[in-house]
Scaffold this active site. Sequence first.
Site, PDB file in Angstrom:
ATOM      1  N   TRP A   1       0.811  -1.779   0.322  1.00  0.00           N
ATOM      2  CA  TRP A   1       0.003   0.237   0.021  1.00  0.00           C
ATOM      3  C   TRP A   1       0.998   1.129  -0.600  1.00  0.00           C
ATOM      4  O   TRP A   1       2.118   1.667   1.185  1.00  0.00           O
ATOM      5  CB  TRP A   1      -0.906  -0.067   1.367  1.00  0.00           C
ATOM      6  CG  TRP A   1      -2.313   0.959   1.546  1.00  0.00           C
ATOM      7  CD1 TRP A   1      -2.499   1.587   0.731  1.00  0.00           C
ATOM      8  CD2 TRP A   1      -1.720   2.259   2.435  1.00  0.00           C
ATOM      9  NE1 TRP A   1      -3.640   2.097   0.687  1.00  0.00           N
ATOM     10  CE2 TRP A   1      -3.073   2.880   2.046  1.00  0.00           C
ATOM     11  CE3 TRP A   1      -1.911   1.521   3.999  1.00  0.00           C
ATOM     12  CZ2 TRP A   1      -3.157   3.612   3.140  1.00  0.00           C
ATOM     13  CZ3 TRP A   1      -2.143   2.338   4.417  1.00  0.00           C
ATOM     14  CH2 TRP A   1      -3.174   3.909   4.399  1.00  0.00           C
TER      15      TRP A   1
ATOM     16  N   LYS B   1     -13.366  -1.076   6.194  1.00  0.00           N
ATOM     17  CA  LYS B   1     -14.424  -2.033   5.187  1.00  0.00           C
ATOM     18  C   LYS B   1     -14.740  -3.094   5.686  1.00  0.00           C
ATOM     19  O   LYS B   1     -16.094  -2.769   4.926  1.00  0.00           O
ATOM     20  CB  LYS B   1     -12.576  -3.138   4.108  1.00  0.00           C
ATOM     21  CG  LYS B   1     -11.765  -2.142   4.681  1.00  0.00           C
ATOM     22  CD  LYS B   1     -11.270  -0.997   2.757  1.00  0.00           C
ATOM     23  CE  LYS B   1     -10.198  -0.185   3.279  1.00  0.00           C
ATOM     24  NZ  LYS B   1      -9.843   0.566   2.101  1.00  0.00           N
TER      25      LYS B   1
HETATM   26  C1  LMR Z   1      -7.164   2.150  -0.475  1.00  0.00           C
HETATM   27  O1  LMR Z   1      -6.234   1.125  -0.960  1.00  0.00           O
HETATM   28  O2  LMR Z   1      -7.717   2.073  -2.015  1.00  0.00           O
HETATM   29  C2  LMR Z   1      -7.281   2.661   0.482  1.00  0.00           C
HETATM   30  O3  LMR Z   1      -6.625   2.009   1.846  1.00  0.00           O
HETATM   31  C3  LMR Z   1      -7.972   3.520   0.904  1.00  0.00           C
HETATM   32  C4  LMR Z   1      -6.663   4.496   1.581  1.00  0.00           C
HETATM   33  O4  LMR Z   1      -6.455   5.016   2.098  1.00  0.00           O
HETATM   34  O5  LMR Z   1      -5.468   4.569   0.424  1.00  0.00           O
END
Ligand code: LMR
Length: 394
Positions: free
Chosen positions: A127, A243
């Site tokens: 992420w 989520k």
């Molecule tokens: C995502 O990866 O789309 C979600 O976790 C929202 C975010 O805050 O990035």
Amino acid sequence: MLSNLKAQPADKILALMAKYKEDPRPTKVDLGVGVYKDADGKTPVMRAVKEAERRLVEEQDSKSYVGLPGDPAFADAMIGLVLGDAVERGRIAAVATPGGTGAVRQAFELVKNTSPTARVFVSNPTWPNHVSILNYLGIETVAYRYFDTDTRAVDFDGMLADLAGANEGDVVLLHGCCHNPTGANLNLTQWQAVVDLINEKGLIAMIDIAYQGFGDGLEEDAAATRLVASSVKELLIAGSCSKNFGVYRERTGILMAISEGTENTPLVQQNLNFLNRQNYSFPPDHGARVVTTILTDPELRADWAAELEEIRLSMLGLRQQLADELQRLSGSDRFGFIAEHRGMFSQIGTTPEKVEQIRENDGIYMVGDSRMNIAGLNAKTVPLLAKAIIDAGV
Ligand code: LMR
């Protein structure tokens, strides 16, 4: 002072959200930010959440401060949900945080404060905000191989080889389930091998679990986290309710820190409370209270779990539909991985240029690293996406 500020790098997921909003095409499809959408493109408030909120409005008689760690009942409920009885409760310190991101941020700060030389190993890719927060805090980040762009599965040998390069005290960040952004996950045998390596090398495990219930089921998705928790001496867990309870904007998350023994827990708890105080004082309460109400009421809990299961199954159905459609159009099985991946996302493994081409030509928005939010699709948009992918020559 303010005129000296420099522009900060844009978050690619949030930048994409803004771009999507500006697009006037009525046929546009948003597969960017990780938000669940139903067949009508709406992100509904879950039934149990509505009911818990109704009860809160009726019964809550004060909005006074709760306490630095948040409501202890929230911690108990979330520890139960994530960890079951994998770890003795007395070993776990926990604080409520503003969303899972708040927990990630607090965990990294804890690492920085206690082990200033520790590096944090993150999957490649991970992420983007993991890396962004680590950079912001000045913590050295090391990427370990994770996603095999040929098979679109986990490059497990590469992962183990890279983690073997970690030093004692380095932190290994793992996604508890539903890997973001790839959708490719370890099986339990592989998790065990990672745990063995962590123990062998004296590494510190950290788990980000933001999608429990979106992959193979609530219990199944917690299995890896429980395996790690019951096998390592110390563990940090950043948990999110955004989520699986659909309470995105309420900012509801939790940081858990598991010590080797119970005697250390009060000190850890005191440090987590201190971190909350320094950063924002008291954590948000509304979402946490809604979650606690749901998890502690058998009827509400059953209804929530049933609705979550409907969402999970609808995502699996969309995965299968997309994989089938791509197989039909391409005449090959090379997109079969979409049905194998789990969670909200799949990374299709193509270039940013092709992702942009699909956005320009077809109004379909996925993140530049070719991550698409499966939960943003519906039965009508799947064929459009499949055609766009093939037309772009992916
Ligand atoms: C995502 O990866 O789309 C979600 O976790 C929202 C975010 O805050 O990035």
